[in-house]
Scaffold this active site. Sequence first.
Site, mmCIF file in Angstrom:
data_model
loop_
_atom_site.group_PDB
_atom_site.id
_atom_site.type_symbol
_atom_site.label_atom_id
_atom_site.label_comp_id
_atom_site.label_asym_id
_atom_site.label_seq_id
_atom_site.Cartn_x
_atom_site.Cartn_y
_atom_site.Cartn_z
ATOM 1 N N SER A 311 0.840 -1.368 -0.012
ATOM 2 C CA SER A 311 -0.101 0.067 0.091
ATOM 3 C C SER A 311 0.811 1.262 0.011
ATOM 4 O O SER A 311 1.783 1.521 0.901
ATOM 5 C CB SER A 311 -0.979 0.073 1.263
ATOM 6 O OG SER A 311 -1.797 1.417 1.498
ATOM 7 N N ILE A 312 0.453 2.091 -0.919
ATOM 8 C CA ILE A 312 1.381 3.464 -0.914
ATOM 9 C C ILE A 312 0.997 4.187 0.236
ATOM 10 O O ILE A 312 1.909 4.911 0.678
ATOM 11 C CB ILE A 312 0.818 4.154 -2.086
ATOM 12 C CG1 ILE A 312 1.362 3.572 -3.476
ATOM 13 C CG2 ILE A 312 1.156 5.808 -2.152
ATOM 14 C CD1 ILE A 312 0.988 4.430 -4.651
ATOM 15 N N GLU A 313 -0.087 4.070 0.789
ATOM 16 C CA GLU A 313 -0.427 4.864 1.735
ATOM 17 C C GLU A 313 0.552 4.547 3.161
ATOM 18 O O GLU A 313 0.640 5.561 4.141
ATOM 19 C CB GLU A 313 -1.968 4.395 2.409
ATOM 20 C CG GLU A 313 -3.140 4.933 1.651
ATOM 21 C CD GLU A 313 -3.201 4.479 0.397
ATOM 22 O OE1 GLU A 313 -2.590 3.336 0.113
ATOM 23 O OE2 GLU A 313 -3.889 5.084 -0.455
ATOM 24 N N ASP A 314 0.935 3.385 3.265
ATOM 25 C CA ASP A 314 2.002 3.051 4.261
ATOM 26 C C ASP A 314 3.459 4.259 4.113
ATOM 27 O O ASP A 314 4.069 4.300 5.215
ATOM 28 C CB ASP A 314 2.612 1.911 4.375
ATOM 29 C CG ASP A 314 1.116 0.817 4.689
ATOM 30 O OD1 ASP A 314 0.469 1.340 5.588
ATOM 31 O OD2 ASP A 314 1.360 -0.327 4.499
ATOM 32 N N TYR A 315 3.578 4.574 3.122
ATOM 33 C CA TYR A 315 4.800 5.363 2.793
ATOM 34 C C TYR A 315 4.466 6.802 3.859
ATOM 35 O O TYR A 315 5.877 7.089 4.298
ATOM 36 C CB TYR A 315 4.786 5.923 1.296
ATOM 37 C CG TYR A 315 5.823 6.880 1.062
ATOM 38 C CD1 TYR A 315 7.244 6.710 0.817
ATOM 39 C CD2 TYR A 315 5.894 8.394 0.966
ATOM 40 C CE1 TYR A 315 8.154 7.257 0.499
ATOM 41 C CE2 TYR A 315 6.687 9.064 0.457
ATOM 42 C CZ TYR A 315 8.030 8.770 0.341
ATOM 43 O OH TYR A 315 8.982 9.673 0.170
#
Length: 493
Positions: A311-315
């Site tokens: 998930s990009i959100e974890d970046y």
Amino acid sequence: MKLIINMKFYYTVVFAFLLLPVSAQVNDITSNLYETYAMFKETSLNERRIKHNDIQPLIDQLKKDSKYTVKTVGNSIKGKSISLISIGSGKTNVLLWSQMHGDEPTATQSIFDIFNFLDSNQFTQEKNKLLSEVTLHFMPMLNPDGAELFTRRNALGIDINRDALRLQSPEGKILKRIRDSLQADFGFNLHDQSTYYNAERTEKPATISYLAPAYNYEKDINVVRGNAMKVIVFMNSIIQKYAPGQVGRYNDDFEPRAFGDNIQKWGTSTILIESGGYKNDVEKQEIRKLNYVSILSACFTIADGSFKAISIEDYEKIPQNDRKLFDFKIHAITHTLLDNPYILDLGINFEEIDDQNHRNFYNVGRIVDLGDLSTYYGYETLDATDYHIVEGKTYSNLIESLDALKQMDIYQLLKSGYTYVRVKQLPKDKRAVTIPINIISATYKTPQLNIQLGVNPSFLIQKEGVNVYAVINGFLIDLATKKSQFKNALILK
């Protein structure tokens, strides 16, 4: 409609299930990478101030190995060769370049550790899989002229990482040409950052910081940048095992002149890795190890494609870099000025002064901040509540030489309140000494106690009239136990 939704769910679950063994394999190999690192460390490179000549014998050895393609792809302003070293047969091209700044060599060392890993008889199955899926292209030292002087900039005096548009540096032209010729799918921009960065709102240093650079002012996320973010999330999950809480996220403001931002814009998923600080790791050898694990982990997840499910959100959950660390912080010490006591915090950092060959250095301690530093942290911190700063004295006897001084009980001198010793015969070319007391010439005027910005801190710390600690050139010395992280005092003439 309900059936379609259920089928989507079904395929999502199946896809995730199929990825689980692959992801597990990648995690297994990364754990083994850390545990077996000593087998692959390139022992000829153990200090930061490495030069072009130091890595040439290692590159020459690679030329003899048929699995590598080694090319001289250009020269620096002063004529030093810049090498591109390639290995693998996969369709995915991964370009890694290090030491764009000459004084940022941590990942350069890691690259040669990676070559040793690839040359070994260990992890054969995993390496075969890796190199069948990706082709790795390494540029270990992009700025050899800067490395020679251990300085950021090249021989022209410019920052190569701000030359992506004008392309006036030969080194920058080489990087652009290689990126374009490979049409690299992934790029690793390998740097060192200040050791004074910490993970936001924590006392922990940002030992490793990552960034997926923006390719425009709006900081949009397309597939190219998104893939870089996903790989970073994976690398972060690996490094958290070995340096928990010590990962930061570098500022992503768009810099239109920078190579990382432009290479992202040109279509290469670009990952910046910044090597920061780690307690008691002046030569960054533990950080080098983390780079090795981080880079290889990224290559494995790129090779098997498992990063795609991340998930990009974890970046965005990775803490941002902050800059609130000192080498040494003194908390709540009493300083008397004009007969009035004041409670101060002191932030002390150690400047590195290179020798004439840029091979070694000595430290000069400086007070870089003072006052209420309650929102700042130190690699070393002393709670000095109820302690007082006391001016050190100059020992009255003139000592004949440094050798004669070494025969004396230095710690007893410190306990007795002396922070300076006069020595008659001083070496002409030395400015520092490993004896834990400052050395002055026979005629040097001893500086008075001055607690101000930029001042070299040398004083005693008392409690109830007893000298408990000495601060010599900024280094704290426990006078009871003699414990310290002391490196050097100064010779003042």
